[in-house]
Design an enzyme around this catalytic site. Sequence first.
Site, PDB file in Angstrom:
ATOM      1  N   SER A 103     -22.531 -31.802 -52.752  1.00 40.23           N
ATOM      2  CA  SER A 103     -21.344 -32.334 -52.079  1.00 40.23           C
ATOM      3  C   SER A 103     -21.736 -33.403 -51.069  1.00 40.23           C
ATOM      4  O   SER A 103     -22.597 -33.169 -50.213  1.00 40.23           O
ATOM      5  CB  SER A 103     -20.595 -31.208 -51.362  1.00 40.23           C
ATOM      6  OG  SER A 103     -19.591 -31.752 -50.529  1.00 40.23           O
ATOM      7  N   HIS A 125     -20.443 -34.164 -56.187  1.00 40.71           N
ATOM      8  CA  HIS A 125     -19.190 -33.490 -55.835  1.00 40.71           C
ATOM      9  C   HIS A 125     -18.499 -34.248 -54.710  1.00 40.71           C
ATOM     10  O   HIS A 125     -19.070 -34.427 -53.627  1.00 40.71           O
ATOM     11  CB  HIS A 125     -19.478 -32.047 -55.412  1.00 40.71           C
ATOM     12  CG  HIS A 125     -18.259 -31.191 -55.299  1.00 40.71           C
ATOM     13  ND1 HIS A 125     -17.646 -30.615 -56.387  1.00 40.71           N
ATOM     14  CD2 HIS A 125     -17.530 -30.821 -54.216  1.00 40.71           C
ATOM     15  CE1 HIS A 125     -16.597 -29.916 -55.987  1.00 40.71           C
ATOM     16  NE2 HIS A 125     -16.498 -30.025 -54.672  1.00 40.71           N
ATOM     17  N   ASP A 148     -15.385 -34.265 -52.256  1.00 39.57           N
ATOM     18  CA  ASP A 148     -14.324 -33.449 -51.653  1.00 39.57           C
ATOM     19  C   ASP A 148     -13.262 -34.339 -51.027  1.00 39.57           C
ATOM     20  O   ASP A 148     -13.488 -34.959 -49.983  1.00 39.57           O
ATOM     21  CB  ASP A 148     -14.917 -32.531 -50.580  1.00 39.57           C
ATOM     22  CG  ASP A 148     -15.777 -31.432 -51.165  1.00 39.57           C
ATOM     23  OD1 ASP A 148     -15.253 -30.653 -51.978  1.00 39.57           O
ATOM     24  OD2 ASP A 148     -16.967 -31.348 -50.817  1.00 39.57           O
ATOM     25  N   MET A 197      -9.811 -34.526 -49.136  1.00 43.94           N
ATOM     26  CA  MET A 197      -8.924 -33.681 -48.317  1.00 43.94           C
ATOM     27  C   MET A 197      -7.879 -34.538 -47.615  1.00 43.94           C
ATOM     28  O   MET A 197      -8.189 -35.625 -47.129  1.00 43.94           O
ATOM     29  CB  MET A 197      -9.738 -32.916 -47.275  1.00 43.94           C
ATOM     30  CG  MET A 197     -10.881 -32.104 -47.841  1.00 43.94           C
ATOM     31  SD  MET A 197     -11.764 -31.209 -46.534  1.00 43.94           S
ATOM     32  CE  MET A 197     -13.229 -30.690 -47.438  1.00 43.94           C
ATOM     33  N   HIS A 218     -12.965 -33.123 -56.395  1.00 45.48           N
ATOM     34  CA  HIS A 218     -12.253 -31.907 -55.994  1.00 45.48           C
ATOM     35  C   HIS A 218     -11.108 -32.302 -55.067  1.00 45.48           C
ATOM     36  O   HIS A 218     -11.320 -32.630 -53.901  1.00 45.48           O
ATOM     37  CB  HIS A 218     -13.246 -30.971 -55.291  1.00 45.48           C
ATOM     38  CG  HIS A 218     -12.648 -29.689 -54.817  1.00 45.48           C
ATOM     39  ND1 HIS A 218     -13.339 -28.818 -53.994  1.00 45.48           N
ATOM     40  CD2 HIS A 218     -11.442 -29.097 -55.042  1.00 45.48           C
ATOM     41  CE1 HIS A 218     -12.574 -27.779 -53.723  1.00 45.48           C
ATOM     42  NE2 HIS A 218     -11.428 -27.922 -54.347  1.00 45.48           N
ATOM     43  N   MET A 230      -8.393 -31.532 -52.741  1.00 49.98           N
ATOM     44  CA  MET A 230      -7.804 -30.541 -51.838  1.00 49.98           C
ATOM     45  C   MET A 230      -6.636 -31.225 -51.144  1.00 49.98           C
ATOM     46  O   MET A 230      -6.646 -31.500 -49.944  1.00 49.98           O
ATOM     47  CB  MET A 230      -8.860 -30.039 -50.848  1.00 49.98           C
ATOM     48  CG  MET A 230      -9.859 -29.100 -51.486  1.00 49.98           C
ATOM     49  SD  MET A 230     -11.242 -28.657 -50.406  1.00 49.98           S
ATOM     50  CE  MET A 230     -12.393 -29.959 -50.860  1.00 49.98           C
ATOM     51  N   MET A 232     -13.568 -21.048 -54.960  1.00 51.20           N
ATOM     52  CA  MET A 232     -13.944 -21.327 -53.578  1.00 51.20           C
ATOM     53  C   MET A 232     -14.524 -20.058 -52.960  1.00 51.20           C
ATOM     54  O   MET A 232     -13.851 -19.027 -52.889  1.00 51.20           O
ATOM     55  CB  MET A 232     -12.738 -21.796 -52.768  1.00 51.20           C
ATOM     56  CG  MET A 232     -12.185 -23.151 -53.173  1.00 51.20           C
ATOM     57  SD  MET A 232     -13.403 -24.489 -53.049  1.00 51.20           S
ATOM     58  CE  MET A 232     -13.845 -24.411 -51.300  1.00 51.20           C
ATOM     59  N   GLY A 281     -11.892 -26.775 -46.691  1.00 50.06           N
ATOM     60  CA  GLY A 281     -11.561 -27.635 -45.553  1.00 50.06           C
ATOM     61  C   GLY A 281     -12.754 -28.133 -44.772  1.00 50.06           C
ATOM     62  O   GLY A 281     -12.743 -29.248 -44.268  1.00 50.06           O
ATOM     63  N   PHE A 282     -13.804 -27.306 -44.679  1.00 45.92           N
ATOM     64  CA  PHE A 282     -14.964 -27.698 -43.880  1.00 45.92           C
ATOM     65  C   PHE A 282     -16.249 -27.218 -44.549  1.00 45.92           C
ATOM     66  O   PHE A 282     -16.283 -26.150 -45.155  1.00 45.92           O
ATOM     67  CB  PHE A 282     -14.883 -27.105 -42.468  1.00 45.92           C
ATOM     68  CG  PHE A 282     -13.747 -27.647 -41.656  1.00 45.92           C
ATOM     69  CD1 PHE A 282     -13.899 -28.811 -40.915  1.00 45.92           C
ATOM     70  CD2 PHE A 282     -12.526 -26.994 -41.637  1.00 45.92           C
ATOM     71  CE1 PHE A 282     -12.844 -29.317 -40.174  1.00 45.92           C
ATOM     72  CE2 PHE A 282     -11.463 -27.491 -40.893  1.00 45.92           C
ATOM     73  CZ  PHE A 282     -11.628 -28.661 -40.163  1.00 45.92           C
ATOM     74  N   GLY A 283     -17.318 -27.998 -44.393  1.00 43.43           N
ATOM     75  CA  GLY A 283     -18.614 -27.594 -44.899  1.00 43.43           C
ATOM     76  C   GLY A 283     -19.312 -26.668 -43.920  1.00 43.43           C
ATOM     77  O   GLY A 283     -18.888 -26.496 -42.777  1.00 43.43           O
ATOM     78  N   GLY A 284     -20.402 -26.050 -44.382  1.00 46.52           N
ATOM     79  CA  GLY A 284     -21.237 -25.241 -43.499  1.00 46.52           C
ATOM     80  C   GLY A 284     -20.746 -23.833 -43.229  1.00 46.52           C
ATOM     81  O   GLY A 284     -21.263 -23.163 -42.338  1.00 46.52           O
ATOM     82  N   ASP A 300     -18.104 -23.110 -55.024  1.00 47.24           N
ATOM     83  CA  ASP A 300     -18.227 -24.058 -53.914  1.00 47.24           C
ATOM     84  C   ASP A 300     -18.059 -23.322 -52.593  1.00 47.24           C
ATOM     85  O   ASP A 300     -17.019 -22.722 -52.342  1.00 47.24           O
ATOM     86  CB  ASP A 300     -17.140 -25.137 -54.057  1.00 47.24           C
ATOM     87  CG  ASP A 300     -17.217 -26.211 -52.987  1.00 47.24           C
ATOM     88  OD1 ASP A 300     -18.118 -26.161 -52.133  1.00 47.24           O
ATOM     89  OD2 ASP A 300     -16.367 -27.124 -53.010  1.00 47.24           O
ATOM     90  N   GLY A 301     -19.122 -23.379 -51.759  1.00 44.94           N
ATOM     91  CA  GLY A 301     -19.008 -22.831 -50.411  1.00 44.94           C
ATOM     92  C   GLY A 301     -20.104 -21.857 -50.049  1.00 44.94           C
ATOM     93  O   GLY A 301     -20.268 -20.826 -50.703  1.00 44.94           O
ATOM     94  N   GLY A 302     -20.887 -22.200 -49.036  1.00 44.93           N
ATOM     95  CA  GLY A 302     -21.904 -21.288 -48.529  1.00 44.93           C
ATOM     96  C   GLY A 302     -23.060 -21.046 -49.474  1.00 44.93           C
ATOM     97  O   GLY A 302     -23.705 -19.995 -49.430  1.00 44.93           O
ATOM     98  N   GLY A 357     -23.761 -28.363 -50.316  1.00 46.27           N
ATOM     99  CA  GLY A 357     -23.755 -29.475 -49.370  1.00 46.27           C
ATOM    100  C   GLY A 357     -24.986 -29.464 -48.510  1.00 46.27           C
ATOM    101  O   GLY A 357     -26.002 -30.099 -48.813  1.00 46.27           O
TER     102      GLY A 357
END
Length: 213
Positions: A9, A34, A36, A38, A67, A69, A138, A143-146, A172-174, A194
């Site tokens: 990402s 990827h 994102d 938003m 993606h 969003m 998801m 909405g936010f990375g990290g 996607d995520g974490g 990411g």
Amino acid sequence: MRKVFVSPSILSADFARLEQECKSLEKSGADWIHCDVMDGLFVPNITFGIPVLKSIRKCVVIPLDVHLMINNPELYVTQFAEAGANIITFHLEATDKVEETISLIKKCGKKVGISVKPNTPIDSLLPYKGLFDMVLIMSVEPGFGGQKFIDSSVEKIRRARELFPDVLIEVDGGINKDTAKLVIEAGVDIIVAGNAVVFADNRKEAIAELRKA
């Protein structure tokens, strides 16, 4: 043994050096990029849109994994397709015109992805079975990375693999090398990462680690 794709990402990238960042990811072995998108409405953040995607398309040859969003994605599908998207993923929760959105993406000659938020049951995609190419699960709130990986995502991936054996499953995520192992064992085909890739000292090694986790 199936190949696992890695789709880094660019949400974590240095946007002042976006061309170099994208080329670096491609050179490091990324399968897709990827992107994102938003809108600040569907999710509480704003990232980038069509002009930035056009610029990214000029920088790399690997597929752009877009993606969306955003609310009412059906209004923008054609523009994102023309900007260079190869895969267009929208959220089930973002529109009441799901089949129309799918049809528009296909009409543009692009692959169709549908995403669901952590609290949306994967079974809610059953009415559209056979109409999409990929499901994006998801594993954090969009909405936010990290953010920290939501553990219940593993069982959701298993359920998705059971319900939709013929489609690609993306998560996607974490994602890091530890959570990558869990999701790959559960049946994931594509890993979005990411920070784990973009902030790595050696991006090539980081991508390889995720792929073989």
